[in-house]
Scaffold this active site. Structure first.
Site, PDB file in Angstrom:
ATOM      1  N   CYS A 229      -3.319   8.633   6.102  1.00  0.00           N
ATOM      2  CA  CYS A 229      -2.012   8.621   6.773  1.00  0.00           C
ATOM      3  C   CYS A 229      -2.160   8.897   8.265  1.00  0.00           C
ATOM      4  O   CYS A 229      -1.434   8.335   9.082  1.00  0.00           O
ATOM      5  CB  CYS A 229      -1.096   9.680   6.170  1.00  0.00           C
ATOM      6  SG  CYS A 229      -0.899   9.494   4.400  1.00  0.00           S
TER       7      CYS A 229
ATOM      8  N   CYS B 262       0.823  -1.209   0.000  1.00  0.00           N
ATOM      9  CA  CYS B 262       0.000   0.000   0.000  1.00  0.00           C
ATOM     10  C   CYS B 262       0.857   1.259   0.000  1.00  0.00           C
ATOM     11  O   CYS B 262       0.344   2.360  -0.140  1.00  0.00           O
ATOM     12  CB  CYS B 262      -0.914   0.027   1.219  1.00  0.00           C
ATOM     13  SG  CYS B 262      -2.113  -1.292   1.198  1.00  0.00           S
TER      14      CYS B 262
END
Lengths: 127, 388
Positions: free
Chosen positions: A102, A33
């Site tokens: 994030c 990812c």
């Protein structure tokens, strides 16, 4: 794309590395990812005395790692567990929409490290 | 601060000589090329001359050159215009392209799939090349169009267009090539390559942005794309962008005239860059093959780090290049081209494209490699991935 605060954290991140004699380690994400965040801590008497991170990822991932470790250093385990990705984003003055994941990663890494600590704690029969 | 531009595959600076050729058409010669008065006729004559220059450069006839707003429009037109028209005429409904095309081809082909076409996306080998028998096996009696790019934008692989076109023709299909990334360094003779349609644009060859060409071999009639005007023999409506047309012609003329010298210069700096990177930075891989590759492309994976971070650190050092990772676009998918050539997904995110141009110097390369070493080291110290 990023605001000044995010760029500053990315350029001069704090708490990079691994804590020696850590008693709490958490890692989330995977290379496929494009994001991995690893956090290590030394917790004494329920207080996070030391915390460091290692991050593989974009500038937002690095900046959230840095700011999140600063936010929980010296705090209690309960306070660290209560940290949300929204608070991390606010502390950074905002992130582009596509970078919100994030900050979720930072919250996840902290929770994983504390979970690891609580498990170790129980194993040692201190519970 | 020193600035180094290594993103020539994204766009190139406008050549001064091209600007000079364009200037009169941005100032005193402002007529509409479709007007009958002298103002218009002066502009029309400049467009005619430009069309002749471009036709000569690619060995086409003037009537085979159609101006568009750029490579993306030319590609959209080629796929949609041919698909719609030739299904009507022939009853065929199969389109073949590759997995490494520019999005303007991939999305146009998918659009036709949505409208009832069968589509095939051919795989490529680790060098980024379509193997001839792969195309041969994919061809059917229903195939009406094959579209394969001449040179790839990410890894620079150069396809055997003449041989691929021959295979398409043998089965009665038309052949289109997206030559946007090829025009700056590959001599393109449409008759020698035997292509039926070809797209290219101005801003990849030191010409202006917003202008492109679709070459359409005479006798082939795609459906009209932009309708509602008499321009381009009614095939592509819209007021002719005269200064851009003039600029594209001058840019192509200069590109062809100076190609040999520029290719030698560009290849020398690209090779010097790769040689330094390979000997001075550990845990890297160069993506794509070196044999059939445009001279200005280098695509490098730096293990254990993520491309966007590296891109930003280089940008802060004044260096412009491009990331193979699509993280910034919101998707976590790495580049479809790197996936297609077999770069492992775990390291594809750490890929950077450096594209060199005629103005890149050896000193530029030295500055970039030195900055690159620092940036890679800084990010690797931060990375939890181990080096073993």
């Amino acid at each position: 794309m990023y605001n000044e605060k995010v760029m500053k954290e990315f350029m001069s991140p704090q708490n990079v590395g691994e804590v020696e004699n850590a008693n709490a380690v958490g890692e989330v994400g995977n290379a496929s990812c494009g994001d991995i965040m690893k956090i290590s801590m030394r917790i004494e008497n329920g207080i996070i005395e030391e915390v460091k991170f290692q991050t593989y990822g974009c500038a937002a991932a690095v900046a959230t790692s840095s700011i999140a470790t600063k936010m929980i250093k010296g705090k209690t385990v309960d306070e660290a567990l209560a940290l949300t990705n929204q608070e991390v984003i606010e502390e950074l003055g905002g992130l582009p929409a596509q970078k919100i994941h994030c900050s979720v990663l930072a919250e996840g890494a902290i929770k994983a490290a504390i979970k690891n600590y609580l498990e170790n704690y129980k194993k040692e029969g201190n519970a | 601060m020193k600035k180094v531009y290594l993103d020539y595959a994204a766009t190139t600076p406008l050549d001064r000589r091209v600007l000079n050729a364009m200037t009169p058409y941005l100032t005193e010669v402002y007529g509409n090329a479709n007007s009958v008065h002298s103002f218009g006729q002066e502009a029309a004559s400049a467009v005619d001359n430009a069309r002749r220059t471009i036709a000569d450069c690619i060995n086409a006839k003037r009537t085979e050159v159609y101006f568009t707003s750029g490579g993306t429009e030319a590609n959209n037109w080629a796929i949609k215009g041919i698909a719609v028209r030739y299904r009507e005429i022939t009853g065929k409904n199969h389109i073949i392209t590759t997995k490494i095309e520019h999005p303007s081809i991939i999305e146009s082909v998918k659009y036709m799939e949505k409208h009832g076409f069968d589509v095939t996306f051919l795989p490529v080998n680790s060098d980024g090349l379509v193997e001839l028998d792969t195309l041969e096996k994919a061809m059917t009696d229903k195939t009406l169009l094959v579209s394969i790019m001449t040179a790839n934008n990410e890894v620079g692989s150069v396809q055997p267009i003449k041989e691929l076109a021959e295979i398409a023709h043998a089965k009665g299909a038309l052949f289109h090539t997206d030559a946007v990334q090829a025009m700056s360094s590959i001599k393109t003779d449409v008759r020698e390559k035997n292509v039926d349609l070809m797209s290219f644009s101005g801003h990849k060859i030191y010409g202006p942005k917003g202008i492109g060409v679709l070459y359409v071999k005479s006798g082939i009639k795609p459906d009209k794309f932009m309708i509602g005007g008499h321009q381009e023999r009614t095939m592509r409506g819209g007021t002719t962008n005269v200064p851009a047309v003039v600029g594209l012609a001058e840019a192509l003329r200069l590109t062809v005239a100076e190609m040999e010298d520029n290719n030698a210069k560009v290849k020398a700096v690209r090779d010097y860059f790769l040689q330094r990177v390979q000997s001075e930075i550990s845990h890297i891989r160069v993506n794509g093959g070196m044999e059939h590759r445009v001279v200005g492309n280098a695509n490098v994976t730096f293990e254990f780090i993520e491309g966007e971070s590296l891109l930003l650190l280089l940008d802060l050092a004044g260096i412009a290049c491009s990331s193979g990772s699509a993280c910034s676009s919101g998707s976590l998918e790495p580049s479809h081209v790197l996936m297609a050539i077999g770069v492992p997904i775990e390291i594809a995110h750490g890929s950077i494209r450096f594209t060199f141009g005629k103005d890149t110097s050896r000193e530029d390369v030295d500055y970039v490699v030195d900055s690159l070493k620092n940036a890679v080291e800084k990010l690797r110290i931060m990375s939890p991935l181990t080096r073993d």
